[in-house]
Scaffold this active site. Structure first.
Site, PDB file in Angstrom:
ATOM      1  N   ASP A 133      24.291  47.985 -10.564  1.00 35.33           N
ATOM      2  CA  ASP A 133      25.366  47.649  -9.294  1.00 35.33           C
ATOM      3  C   ASP A 133      25.716  49.097  -8.660  1.00 35.33           C
ATOM      4  O   ASP A 133      26.224  49.832  -9.610  1.00 35.33           O
ATOM      5  CB  ASP A 133      25.763  47.095  -9.350  1.00 35.33           C
ATOM      6  CG  ASP A 133      26.576  45.996  -8.491  1.00 35.33           C
ATOM      7  OD1 ASP A 133      27.009  47.103  -7.608  1.00 35.33           O
ATOM      8  OD2 ASP A 133      26.247  45.251  -7.912  1.00 35.33           O
ATOM      9  N   ASP A 150       4.153  32.409 -53.091  1.00 32.78           N
ATOM     10  CA  ASP A 150       3.395  31.806 -54.524  1.00 32.78           C
ATOM     11  C   ASP A 150       3.413  30.789 -55.392  1.00 32.78           C
ATOM     12  O   ASP A 150       4.722  30.312 -55.332  1.00 32.78           O
ATOM     13  CB  ASP A 150       3.462  33.543 -54.984  1.00 32.78           C
ATOM     14  CG  ASP A 150       1.737  32.705 -55.764  1.00 32.78           C
ATOM     15  OD1 ASP A 150       0.542  33.145 -55.810  1.00 32.78           O
ATOM     16  OD2 ASP A 150       2.505  32.612 -57.152  1.00 32.78           O
ATOM     17  N   ILE A 151       2.779  29.672 -54.958  1.00 34.95           N
ATOM     18  CA  ILE A 151       2.452  28.343 -55.958  1.00 34.95           C
ATOM     19  C   ILE A 151       2.962  28.418 -56.641  1.00 34.95           C
ATOM     20  O   ILE A 151       1.917  30.022 -57.862  1.00 34.95           O
ATOM     21  CB  ILE A 151       1.541  28.246 -55.578  1.00 34.95           C
ATOM     22  CG1 ILE A 151       2.065  27.117 -53.875  1.00 34.95           C
ATOM     23  CG2 ILE A 151       1.654  26.407 -56.125  1.00 34.95           C
ATOM     24  CD1 ILE A 151       0.105  26.278 -53.762  1.00 34.95           C
ATOM     25  N   GLU A 192      -3.434  31.428 -53.884  1.00 34.71           N
ATOM     26  CA  GLU A 192      -2.388  30.647 -53.662  1.00 34.71           C
ATOM     27  C   GLU A 192      -1.060  30.964 -52.487  1.00 34.71           C
ATOM     28  O   GLU A 192       0.059  30.886 -52.908  1.00 34.71           O
ATOM     29  CB  GLU A 192      -2.067  29.832 -54.772  1.00 34.71           C
ATOM     30  CG  GLU A 192      -1.438  30.391 -55.576  1.00 34.71           C
ATOM     31  CD  GLU A 192      -2.324  31.223 -57.053  1.00 34.71           C
ATOM     32  OE1 GLU A 192      -1.786  32.013 -58.257  1.00 34.71           O
ATOM     33  OE2 GLU A 192      -3.080  31.542 -56.555  1.00 34.71           O
ATOM     34  N   MET A 194      21.336  45.573  -2.901  1.00 34.42           N
ATOM     35  CA  MET A 194      22.058  46.033  -1.560  1.00 34.42           C
ATOM     36  C   MET A 194      22.318  47.614  -2.759  1.00 34.42           C
ATOM     37  O   MET A 194      23.678  47.421  -3.010  1.00 34.42           O
ATOM     38  CB  MET A 194      22.785  45.733  -0.814  1.00 34.42           C
ATOM     39  CG  MET A 194      22.786  44.805   0.270  1.00 34.42           C
ATOM     40  SD  MET A 194      20.970  45.174   0.660  1.00 34.42           S
ATOM     41  CE  MET A 194      21.464  46.077   2.482  1.00 34.42           C
ATOM     42  N   ASP A 252      20.904  44.076  -8.404  1.00 34.02           N
ATOM     43  CA  ASP A 252      21.638  44.143  -7.192  1.00 34.02           C
ATOM     44  C   ASP A 252      20.792  44.895  -6.129  1.00 34.02           C
ATOM     45  O   ASP A 252      20.300  45.572  -6.774  1.00 34.02           O
ATOM     46  CB  ASP A 252      22.985  44.936  -7.084  1.00 34.02           C
ATOM     47  CG  ASP A 252      23.890  44.902  -5.652  1.00 34.02           C
ATOM     48  OD1 ASP A 252      23.785  43.628  -5.047  1.00 34.02           O
ATOM     49  OD2 ASP A 252      24.431  45.842  -5.033  1.00 34.02           O
ATOM     50  N   ASP A 297      -6.263  22.452 -54.369  1.00 33.18           N
ATOM     51  CA  ASP A 297      -6.551  22.437 -52.209  1.00 33.18           C
ATOM     52  C   ASP A 297      -5.859  21.049 -52.167  1.00 33.18           C
ATOM     53  O   ASP A 297      -5.579  21.442 -50.757  1.00 33.18           O
ATOM     54  CB  ASP A 297      -8.070  22.085 -52.219  1.00 33.18           C
ATOM     55  CG  ASP A 297      -9.206  23.030 -52.472  1.00 33.18           C
ATOM     56  OD1 ASP A 297      -8.786  23.906 -53.515  1.00 33.18           O
ATOM     57  OD2 ASP A 297     -10.580  22.519 -52.151  1.00 33.18           O
TER      58      ASP A 297
END
Length: 608
Positions: A158, A480-481, A523, A204, A202, A497
């Site tokens: 502006d 990671d499992i 995994e 204008m 703005d 699985d």
């Protein structure tokens, strides 16, 4: 242990059903009321541990009922949590002044709902908890955590320094970082160098006016995706149409209403985060799709559409029919909300022109249902409302409407918005119908239905580059499992699985819509969290860890396999690393540290 009791005061049957289901999952005893008056009677009779109070109720409203609760000694210590469809930053003071401990925004974030309740439930019966400071000022809203907007960068443009100062005052420093430009050329320079998340512009200004600045920004590949809100004293519909044609995303008149300003900013930021992620994913998809999958179908969009008009006002219906001529010769018309939903479900609808007042169901409920169903979610919904009805406009935006038009509707503005939404719907349809199957076959892990390793690495590289360019965080989780080899040896690979499949489903349910989950190999899993700093990344990691440890897996012969746990490593770009290989390595090292420390836990890069 005796169940905690929660009183729910809600007049909308669908909302009540959702809250009831969530509370049942949480193990709470539920008392229900459809009016404030009935809720007060039940509160006096049962003295619940907490009251969930809808704000908009028939007869006495929810805030008035809360004030009444504060005057009655027997129930004044019961915490009241407001349920509202349009809570915004600044509105929370009104809710807190009435006596509520906080509020939850609708549509309810089902993932966070139960944990939010725990922060407000008294630790001892009759003892009232104050609202946590961070929840007092930031409502839980939609399906993205509020912190996705933390430190969003807003460029205010502006030529009047006073107007810049006023707009900066409306934007909380806790949520937005603002910068300023005082003419069009300065705006163009800062848009390229700072790449803000949104521009308040703005119209204008001396030299380049806002229309020309917008056209240049939207033509430049570096800046064309930045949302632009035109802020101006020019209030004619012709100027709005010119703004839309130039590429503006929104148009707000001075003096600015703070609530509407924040609503529009948040709505555009939310949309843009999704667009950025879809863009990054699409860029990754192209790498894997067969050559020739993309063709000229993207270049030429047919602007003919199937339009449903849901409106009981004959004058408005005639206006729509007249002005839809170039895009839709025979629109479908109904004055029933229920019928509008049925038509949308059974036919291929592109656009819905939706009035709030319908014969049997309000437009908000129609919009909510359309956005909740997979088949109708991509239909572009335009809500029609009156200028004076600001609450309706805000509620429409929060429920997912794609646009709204203020009555009386200007023909030029109507044409600009219709064309824009038809194009958007056409692109969505092309992506879904033409590329989904080819893409899924190329980048999806068949066992877990998550992204595969190749897609993950390619996507992460693009996302890191984008985040460094736009100065956003990216958090990477490597999971990671624990003891998976022993599980495979004891129960066989088929059971292994099945465990992988269940763990993948839990991970997917614990993350946000913008996050990307992948099977890294064996995994091990990876989760990319765009816009997430250490706090948000850690919160999601802990949620995944706890949720997986709660799984009770049984073998085919129905015997218990036991508890499944994971170790999670967290690394963050840019502080830990800025390239794919290094970030993955850092997260992996943190994950191995979690295993050394006892497994079933989260560990952070450089924590020690």
């Amino acid at each position: 242990m005796e169940k905690r009791t929660i009183l729910v005061v809600e007049d909308n049957a669908s909302n009540m059903k959702l809250v009831r289901s969530l509370l049942q999952i949480g193990g709470y005893k539920i008392i229900e009321a459809q009016t404030a008056e009935a809720g007060l009677e039940l509160a006096r009779e049962h003295a619940p541990d907490l009251i969930l109070m809808d704000i908009q109720l028939p007869g006495m409203d929810g805030l008035s009922a809360t004030r009444q609760i504060q005057t009655e000694p027997k129930i004044k210590e019961i915490p009241v949590l407001a349920l509202t469809a349009y809570a915004m930053k600044g509105d929370e003071q009104k809710v807190l002044d009435a006596g509520c401990v906080g509020y939850v925004s609708k549509p309810i974030n089902t993932r966070a709902f139960l944990s939010t309740l725990l922060t407000y439930l008294p630790t001892d019966p009759g003892k009232r908890n104050p609202a946590p400071p961070d929840l007092q000022t930031e409502p839980v809203s939609m399906d993205i955590h509020p912190d996705i907007f933390y430190a969003s960068r807003i460029l205010i443009v502006d030529d009047d320094p006073l107007n810049v100062k006023l707009l900066k005052a409306k934007l909380s420093e806790k949520t937005f970082v603002t910068s300023e430009a005082f003419n069009g050329l300065e705006c163009l320079d800062k848009a390229k160098s700072e790449h803000p998340d949104l521009i308040l512009l703005d119209l204008m200004m001396p030299g380049l006016d806002g229309f020309e600045v917008t056209r240049r920004l939207k033509k430049d590949p570096q800046t064309r995706e930045i949302p632009i809100i035109h802020v101006t004293a020019l209030d004619s519909s012709e100027n709005k149409a010119r703004a839309m044609d130039a590429g503006a995303d929104e148009f707000l008149n001075k003096p600015i209403n703070t609530v509407e300003l924040l609503t529009r900013i948040r709505s555009l930021l939310r949309l843009n985060k999704y667009k950025e992620q879809l863009g990054t994913r699409k860029e990754s998809e192209i790498h894997f799709l067969p050559s020739g999958t993309f063709d000229s179908e993207f270049e030429e969009i047919d602007l003919r559409a199937t339009v449903l008009i849901a409106d009981t006002n004959k004058k408005d219906v005639e206006f729509f029919k007249k002005n839809l001529g170039p895009y839709c010769r025979r629109p479908l018309i109904t004055g029933s909300g229920k019928e509008a939903v049925q038509i949308a479900e059974s036919q291929q609808i592109d656009i819905v022109l939706l009035a709030i007042s319908l014969s049997d169901m309000d437009g908000h409920e129609v919009c909510r249902r359309l956005k909740a169903m997979d088949r109708t979610r991509n239909i572009q919904v335009i809500t029609t409302t009156s200028l004076a009805d600001l609450d309706t406009k805000i509620k429409s935006i929060e429920l997912g409407t794609d646009d709204y038009l203020i009555k009386p509707i200007n023909e030029l503005e109507f044409d600009a918005r219709i064309r824009s939404l038809i194009k958007k719907k056409a692109y969505l349809d092309i992506l879904v119908s033409k590329y989904e199957s080819a893409f899924n076959a190329a980048v999806t892990d068949q066992l877990t239905a998550l992204y595969n390793h190749a897609f993950f690495e390619h996507y992460l590289g693009l996302e890191l580059n984008r985040s460094l360019r736009q100065k956003h965080f990216v958090t990477l989780l490597m999971l990671d499992i624990d003891d998976f080899k022993n599980l495979n040896d004891c129960y066989g690979h088929q059971e292994g699985d099945r465990i992988l499949h269940e763990v993948a489903a839990v991970i997917r349910n614990c993350v946000r819509a913008v996050d990307v989950c992948a099977r890294y190999g064996g995994e091990e899993f990876a989760v990319v969290l765009p816009y997430a700093n250490r706090r948000i990344g850690g919160m999601i990691a802990e949620r995944i860890c706890k949720s997986i440890s709660a799984i009770q897996v049984k073998s085919d012969n129905n015997s218990k396999i036991g508890r499944i746990t994971v170790s999670i490593g967290v690394a963050i770009c840019p502080q830990d690393a800025v390239d794919v290989e290094a970030l993955v390595h850092k997260a992996d090292m943190a994950m191995y540290q979690a295993k050394k420390e006892g497994k079933n836990r989260v560990s952070y890069c450089n924590e020690n």
